[in-house]
Write an enzyme that holds these catalytic residues in place. Structure first.
Site, PDB file in Angstrom:
ATOM      1  N   GLY A 187     -23.720 -41.496  -2.915  1.00 26.32           N
ATOM      2  CA  GLY A 187     -24.087 -41.027  -1.586  1.00 26.32           C
ATOM      3  C   GLY A 187     -24.354 -39.540  -1.521  1.00 26.32           C
ATOM      4  N   LYS A 188     -24.782 -38.957  -2.640  1.00 27.76           N
ATOM      5  CA  LYS A 188     -24.965 -37.507  -2.677  1.00 27.76           C
ATOM      6  C   LYS A 188     -26.431 -37.109  -2.585  1.00 27.76           C
ATOM      7  CE  LYS A 188     -20.839 -36.966  -5.578  1.00 27.76           C
ATOM      8  NZ  LYS A 188     -20.355 -36.765  -6.957  1.00 27.76           N
ATOM      9  N   VAL A 189     -27.282 -37.891  -3.206  1.00 31.80           N
ATOM     10  CA  VAL A 189     -28.684 -37.497  -3.329  1.00 31.80           C
ATOM     11  C   VAL A 189     -29.561 -38.663  -2.895  1.00 31.80           C
ATOM     12  CG1 VAL A 189     -30.507 -36.938  -4.989  1.00 31.80           C
ATOM     13  CG2 VAL A 189     -28.269 -35.868  -5.196  1.00 31.80           C
TER      14      VAL A 189
END
Lengths: 340, 340, 340, 340
Positions: free
Chosen positions: B295-297
Site C-alpha cells: 500500500g505504499k506505491v
C-alpha cells in the site's frame, strides 16, 4: 487479446547522428564510477579510430538489434568505424536478417503472461515481442540460400556474405541491415556458433532434406579466417558489447597466431560494455586485466564499463561519430582477404 | 608516491544544463530494455512536474555527490524540480557539507593498494579518493555546530537546516551546496540514519565532551515530520536514486499516515534508478510492484531503471530541465511547515 | 482467492544443528570462486571464535528472518558465538518481534498480483507474504512499550532491551526470538536507523499521542554506545550479512574511537556475505579492501563472499557450530556495560 | 616469484558422495529466496530422475571444472543421472581433457598482477591459475587426434567421442574425466561452439598444416544430432548450469523438431543455476518463463536459482544422489543413436 493488438508498436532504432554525445562524455570524464569508465572507453575508441595501423573488431552479444541498436552498428560500418564484426547468431540472423526481410520487433511487457503469448505464437525477449510465424519465414529463407550454395564446408563469414548478396539481389525490405552494409563495405562478419540461432533451424532443414549434397558450416574455418585477419594487419582494437562466445573467440585469436608460429601483438586496445560480473569466474564478466594474463589484451588501453548496452553503446558511438576521427580513416576492406 | 600526487585531479560535477538529453530520451523511448525504462521514468518525472497537486520527494543513496552528481541535485532544488530530500548521511555530510567547506573529491583508481592509501590517510570510494585529514575537519565542524544548538532532541532535518544556516553565515567555499540551496529554497532534507556518517563522528564528539547538556538526534521525529509533510500535501511522487534506508523510509510514510488514522493516497508516482537486484529479497532492489502490495506505491506510474546512477540520473534530469515543466511549478516551501 | 488460502504455509527457520556443514566447507576450501571464498570466511569465523581476545559483532541487513534465518542467529547468541548485533529495524522488529508476538511469515510467490494482495492486506517480500493486520499489532505493541518508558532520549539498544524485557514478562509466543535470547544472554542489539521499520510506526504513534512527555530515540547515543564497546574490548571481528547502514555503522566505530582520542586497532577479522556489487561505488558492495583504506578493517583476515544469504549463512554457522570453538568461549556480557 | 611457487596448490574436485545434502535441502525448502528456489530445483531434478520416460540433458557454461566441479558431473554420468551433455568448449577441452592429460588447475588470487602472470606464462581465471605451456600440450593433442580422423565434416559430438577413445587407449592421467566417463557410458557430449576453446587452437593448427585433407567441424550437424535425440525420446528435462550457447542451443532443439514437421513436446522439466540477470535482455539470464513464450520450456516444472554454481550445484546433485532415484534408472545409451 488478439495477436495484432500486442504487435502494434514497433521498436525503432536509435540514430546516433541525431544527438551529440560529446558534451555528455566530456562531463562523464570528470566524474566517477561507470560514467568515468564510459568516458575512458570513448577516449580509447577515439584513439583506435585515429590510429591508422589499427583495425577495429566489434563483438556483439545479447539481444542488441531487437532492442533498437541496429543503426548504431550500420552507422559504424558505413563510416569506416569498424572493420570486422564477430557476433552471436541471434543478432545477425534472427534480428538483422529478419528485419531485412521486412519484419519488425515490437514493444511488449516484461510482465506478460507467457502461456498466453505462446498460444498466440508471440515470442518474448524481456520486454520485446516477435511474431513467431515471421521467424519461421526467416528460418526458411536461410534454408533457401543454403540450397543455392555449393555442398561443401563454409565458414559462417562466407555464408553471411551470401546472405548479404541475397539481400542485395532481392532488395532490402528494411531501412538498413548490418549484413547488407557489411556486404557492401567489405566488412567480414563472423558468427562462431552459427547453428545457435535461426540459421541453425534453416540449415538443419537444409541438411535434413538434402541428405546428400548439403553444405556444412565449419567453425574451425571461422577461427582460421579470423586468425588470418589478425596475421594480415598491424594492430587490432576490440570493442565488446556483451561477452559470450564472440568475446572469447576474438580474444583467442591472438593465441592462435602464436600457435601457428607467428609473432603478433596482443589486442592493443580493448573496451567492453557489459552487465556481467567477474565473481563467478564466467568469461562474459572476466576482466580485461585477466585477459592480459592470457596474453590476449594489452593493459595500456583497456576499459570495462558496467552498464546495459542500450544505455551505453549509443553514447559511445555518438561521441566518436561527432568527434570525426573516422573521416580520415580508410575502409578496411578485409573481406577482400577471402575473395580469391 | 606522495599524498599530493594522488590528490591532484578533482572530481567535477556534471552540469545537466550544458547538454540537452531530450533527443536521447526520445530515441530511448522507442527501444527496449533499460533505455526504454529510462525513457518511461523520464516521462513519469515530467508528469510529476506538470501535476501541480504533486510534491516531489527525492531519495538519495550511494556515493552520488563524490561521484559528481551534486549539481544535478542543486539544479533540481533551485528550479523547483524537487520539494523534499531524503538521503544517506554520507551524501549530505561527508560529501556535500565537506565540499561546502572547501574540500574536494579526487579521481583515483579502483585498483589501488589500500594499505598504501591508509598510510597516506587517503580514503577510497571505488575509484575516488578523499583526504582523511579534511574529513576530520568536517566531523569537527559538525561538533561545533552542535555545540551552538539547544540541548534537546532534534530531527536530522532541523540539524541540517542549522548546517545550512552555518554555511549561509560563514560563506560557501564551493561553487554550490545542496544543503545551502535547500536552506535557501525551503526544501527540507532528512537523513533518517544521521549518525551513520561524518555527522555521527562530530555528534559523538559533542556528546562525549558535553556529558550533560548535549543535543540528541531523534530519528522518530524525522519520521513524524516526513509524515506531517505527507499529511499536508495532496499527492506525492518519489524519485529514488539507489535504495537503502531513504527508499524504505519514504515509502513507509504512507503507512504512517494510515496508522495515525488519516486517509492519504499512496505515492502517485514512483521511479527508481538502481543496480540492486530483487532476487535476494533485499529492500534496495525490491520492485515498486512489491511496494504496491504494502500500500505504499501506486502501480499506474511506476518504473524501475536498472543502471548505475552516474549513467542514468544526469540524462533523466537534463531531459526534464529542457522540457521545462518546472517553469510553471511553484516552490514547495515545505520547510515552512516546521517554522513556527 | 481468500486471504487464508494465501497464508497457509508458514516459513520455518532452518536449524544449523541438524546437519553438519563441515565436510561441505572442507570440500569448498579446495575449489574456486565463491565456494572457496565461503570456506575462507568459515576459517576466519573459526579463528574469531578461537581468539579469546576478540569480541564478535554480527551485522544484519536484508529480509533475513522472514526468510527463515532467525534460528541461525539465536543459535549464535545462545552458544556465545556472537557478542553484539547491529541490524536493520525490519529484521529485529517487523520480523523477530513480530514472530515473538505469535505471528508468522508465509511462503508466497514472487510472481503474485500485487494489486490483489493489497486488497487482501497481504504484504509481499519477494516470495514471502505477511498479514498486514498482524503487522499493525506489532506496531501498536511498540507504542505500548514506549508508553511505559521514561520520556527521555533512548538508544535503540536500550529500547530493544525493553522489548526483550517485555517478551520475558509476557511470554514468548514463538519458539525463539533473537531479541529475547539477546536479552537473556546480555548481547546488546543496535538498530541505527530504528525509525525505519515497524518500530517507527509505533513510535510515531506514541509521540503523536503524547505531544508532551514522549520518549525519543537518539541515534547518536547508539553510535556512542557501540564506540564504548569498541573501547572496552581488546579486539573485534565483524560478520556482515548484507550491507547497508549496519555494515557502515559498525565499520565507522573504529574511526569514532580515533576521534575520541583513543588508540584502538581496526577490526581484526571481517567477513561479508552479500550479493551487492562494488562497481556502483555503493557502500553495501564496497570491498573490505576499500574499508582498509579508511582504517576500518585489517586486511589480514578478511573475505567477501558473493552469494545470497539463505544459501551461505547457514553453511557458515553450521560449520562453526560443529567445529565447536564456541565451547571454550565465555559469554561477552557486553550489555552489562550499560547497566549502571 | 617463481612459476612453481604460484602453481603449488591444485584445485581438488568436490565429491558429492562424501556429504549428504538432503537435510540442508529439506531445511531450504521451508525458507525463502534462493534457498527455497534451490530446494524446488532439487525437487524437480528428483522428479526427472523418477520419470523413466524422461531423458536428462545437462548444459554447462562458465569455468566449472577448473573450479572443482568435474567430479559432480562424472558422478552424474556414472550413475545414470544424466543422458546428454551440452557444454562450452572450455569446460570439455581446456579443463576436462586438459586434466585427463595429467595437468592441474591451481589455487591463485583474484587480485594478482596480470602482467607478472603473463611473463610467467600463467593464465588466470578469476582466482585460479593454469600453466600456459601445459595448455599448449592440450591444444597440440587435439591437433594430433584430428590428424588421425577422416578428412570430412564431423559434429563436435563425434570429435569428442574420438577424444574419449584416445583417452581410453592412452590411459587417463587424472582420477576421472567427464569425456572418458561419457565415452564409456554412452552419453553424447556436444560443444556447439567447438572452435571457441583449446580445441579451436588444435584444429586451426591441423587445418593450417593440412591445407588439403583436413577434417571440419560442422556445427549444423551438432544441432541436427541433438534434434535427432529429441525426436528419439519421449520426454526431456534440462539442467542448466550457467547460460550461454549451451542453454540456447538446447532450448532451440524443441523448435527444430517443429521445423522438421515433427510434433514433440516442450522440455517437460527445466532448472537453471545462474548469476545472470534478465534485465539486460541477454539469453543467459532470460527466465524459463520467457522460454515458454517461445514454446521451448513447459512452465509446470521450472525453476531458476540465482547463485554461483560452486555454491549450488554440489548441493543439488548430492541431494539427488542420496535420495537415490537414479538407482532404478536405466542408462540412456543415447550415443548408440549415432553408431551405425
Amino acid at each position: 487479446m488478439e495477436k495484432q493488438d500486442l504487435l502494434r508498436k514497433p521498436i525503432e532504432h536509435i540514430d546516433i547522428k541525431t544527438f551529440d554525445a560529446r558534451p555528455i562524455i566530456e562531463g562523464y570524464a570528470l566524474m566517477a564510477f561507470q560514467a568515468r569508465n564510459l568516458a575512458t572507453a570513448a577516449e580509447i575508441y577515439n584513439g583506435m579510430l585515429a590510429d591508422h595501423d589499427c583495425k577495429i573488431i566489434l563483438t556483439l552479444a545479447g539481444s542488441l538489434f531487437s532492442a533498437g541498436l541496429k543503426h548504431v552498428v550500420t552507422d559504424m560500418i558505413n563510416r569506416n568505424m569498424v572493420d570486422v564484426i564477430v557476433s552471436t547468431g541471434a543478432i545477425i540472423v534472427d534480428q538483422d536478417f529478419f528485419e531485412a526481410l521486412g519484419f519488425r520487433h515490437y514493444m511488449g511487457s516484461a510482465f506478460a503472461d507467457d502461456t498466453a503469448l505462446r498460444e498466440l505464437a508471440i515470442d518474448r525477449i524481456y520486454d520485446t515481442y516477435i511474431d513467431e510465424d515471421e521467424l519461421r519465414v526467416c528460418d526458411m529463407t536461410i534454408a533457401q540460400i543454403a540450397d543455392t550454395l555449393p555442398p561443401r564446408p563454409h565458414s559462417s563469414r562466407e555464408f553471411i556474405h551470401a546472405m548479404g548478396a541475397y539481400l542485395d539481389r532481392e532488395g532490402l525490405k528494411a531501412e538498413r541491415s548490418a549484413i547488407h552494409s557489411a556486404y557492401k563495405k567489405g566488412v567480414p562478419v563472423f558468427v562462431p556458433a552459427f547453428s545457435d540461432c535461426s540459421a541453425g533451424f534453416g540449415l538443419v532443414y537444409h541438411q535434413w532434406h538434402k541428405k546428400d549434397g548439403h553444405l556444412t558450416i565449419d567453425s574451425v574455418r571461422d577461427f582460421r579466417e579470423l586468425t588470418e585477419i589478425k596475421l594480415a594487419v598491424k594492430d587490432t582494437g576490440v570493442i565488446m558489447v556483451g561477452g559470450g562466445v564472440p568475446k572469447n573467440f576474438t580474444q583467442d585469436v591472438v593465441v592462435a597466431t602464436d600457435i601457428l608460429g607467428e609473432e603478433k601483438p596482443m589486442h592493443k586496445y580493448a573496451i567492453q560494455l557489459t552487465v556481467a560480473d567477474e565473481r563467478d569466474g564466467g568469461l562474459s564478466g572476466s576482466t580485461l586485466k585477466e585477459a592480459c594474463s592470457w596474453g590476449k589484451v594489452d593493459l595500456k588501453y583497456e576499459q570495462m564499463v558496467f552498464g546495459e548496452a542500450t544505455l551505453t553503446f549509443p553514447l559511445l558511438v555518438s561521441d566518436a561519430y561527432h568527434r570525426g576521427a573516422w573521416k580520415k580513416r580508410a575502409p578496411g576492406n578485409l573481406s577482400n582477404l577471402f575473395m580469391k
